[in-house]
Enzyme design. Sequence first.
Site, short mmCIF file in Angstrom:
data_model
loop_
_atom_site.label_atom_id
_atom_site.label_comp_id
_atom_site.label_asym_id
_atom_site.label_seq_id
_atom_site.Cartn_x
_atom_site.Cartn_y
_atom_site.Cartn_z
N GLY A 151 3.92 1.12 -14.31
CA GLY A 151 2.89 2.16 -14.33
C GLY A 151 2.02 2.21 -13.09
N ALA A 152 2.22 1.31 -12.12
CA ALA A 152 1.37 1.32 -10.91
C ALA A 152 1.52 2.65 -10.17
CB ALA A 152 1.72 0.16 -9.99
N GLY A 153 2.75 3.11 -10.05
CA GLY A 153 2.99 4.37 -9.35
C GLY A 153 2.38 5.55 -10.10
N ASP A 154 2.46 5.52 -11.43
CA ASP A 154 1.90 6.62 -12.24
C ASP A 154 0.37 6.63 -12.15
OD1 ASP A 154 4.55 7.01 -13.02
OD2 ASP A 154 4.31 5.65 -14.72
N GLY B 83 0.80 -1.23 0.00
CA GLY B 83 0.00 0.00 0.00
C GLY B 83 0.82 1.27 0.00
P1 ADP Z 1 6.08 2.54 -8.24
O1 ADP Z 1 5.49 2.05 -9.54
O2 ADP Z 1 6.31 4.01 -8.23
O3 ADP Z 1 7.25 1.73 -7.75
P2 ADP Z 1 4.42 1.03 -6.46
O4 ADP Z 1 4.90 -0.20 -7.13
O5 ADP Z 1 4.69 1.14 -4.99
O6 ADP Z 1 4.94 2.35 -7.16
O7 ADP Z 1 2.87 1.08 -6.73
C1 ADP Z 1 2.04 2.19 -6.46
C2 ADP Z 1 0.79 1.72 -5.75
O8 ADP Z 1 0.12 0.71 -6.54
C3 ADP Z 1 1.07 1.07 -4.40
O9 ADP Z 1 1.09 2.04 -3.38
C4 ADP Z 1 -0.09 0.09 -4.27
O10 ADP Z 1 -1.23 0.72 -3.73
C5 ADP Z 1 -0.37 -0.32 -5.72
N1 ADP Z 1 0.33 -1.59 -6.02
C6 ADP Z 1 1.54 -1.74 -6.60
N2 ADP Z 1 1.90 -3.04 -6.68
C7 ADP Z 1 0.87 -3.74 -6.14
C8 ADP Z 1 0.60 -5.14 -5.92
N3 ADP Z 1 1.48 -6.09 -6.26
N4 ADP Z 1 -0.58 -5.48 -5.34
C9 ADP Z 1 -1.47 -4.53 -4.96
N5 ADP Z 1 -1.27 -3.21 -5.14
C10 ADP Z 1 -0.13 -2.80 -5.71
#
Ligand code: ADP
Length: 318
Positions: free
Chosen positions: A256-259, A232
């Site tokens: 792209g999760a962070g974006d 999270g």
């Molecule tokens: P970044 O892409 O900048 O490294 P993260 O990987 O931490 O960022 O992802 C951003 C957000 O997406 C996290 O804070 C979380 O809420 C969600 N997220 C990312 N990876 C997962 C996962 N494996 N399962 C559930 N939620 C995820």
Amino acid sequence: NGLIVSFGEMLIDFVPTTSGVSLAEAPGFLKAPGGAPANVAIAVSRLGGKAAFVGKLGDDEFGHMLAGILKENGVVADGITFDQGARTALAFVTLRADGEREFMFYRNPSADMLLKPEELNLELIRSAKVFHYGSISLIVEPCRSAHLKAMEVAKDAGCLLSYDPNLRLPLWSSADEARKQILSIWEKADLIKVSDVELEFLTGSDKIDDASALSLWHPNLKLLLVTLGENGSRYYTKNFHGSVDAFHVKAVDTTGAGDSFVGALLSKIVDDQSILEDEPRLREVLKFANACGAITTTKKGAIPALPKEEDVLSLIKA
Ligand code: ADP
């Protein structure tokens, strides 16, 4: 709806069709549009917000393809310029067996690095409510000066400045230089989002806790976010801090999760910044942003995986 302007690079990621192999062994690659600032703009637009992208592309098939993808997604494209000489940037991605990614960039130089301050669409930037950027555009001139000018113009126009350093270490001459330059614009931002990896890199501490996050605090900051993948996200403001759990999903590609998370957050606060001072409402927004991040990990690529509002609401309901 207030406008969110996202500034920086857009490029093509070549993602191997097989995970856990070296670039030399990869049998083939999928062409995936990327670049964190462009992803953020599309994330906002998919969620029903108003977004514009400001940056430079090559005047080549890839550059026009990328501009087309922004437009198809409803992103305002008036801030895009095309370089007549240099090509659109490419990155070849290695998907390691542990799911982590490595990048090999083709930028010698690429069009995005050649954006000049005088090529900026200042009217578009001034019309924004939120101005978002990363740090890749700080690495070399003339793009660095364009980045600094765009930030200054946005600040003077009263925009909220949103910063996601988006560390790509191989692009910098050294780790020390990356840290120094990333931190050189730190105190200008109203809102900063770092990942756990960036927190460790910037603080030099291997602890991901409140003390290390708060060591990155600056007096003018309104919100600091630390994203923790499947754990999270954490938030820090002048008056409160806490964490919001992630959603359980089957992640196939975290690109792209962070974006997506940032786009979701910005789309929710652009018209009501009082959320930043109201912990229960901020927690609701971060829950929504976590859900957006989670959904983005369930499909390959960044842009194809960015959710619509209804997808997010159904994950939250479930
Ligand atoms: P970044 O892409 O900048 O490294 P993260 O990987 O931490 O960022 O992802 C951003 C957000 O997406 C996290 O804070 C979380 O809420 C969600 N997220 C990312 N990876 C997962 C996962 N494996 N399962 C559930 N939620 C995820």
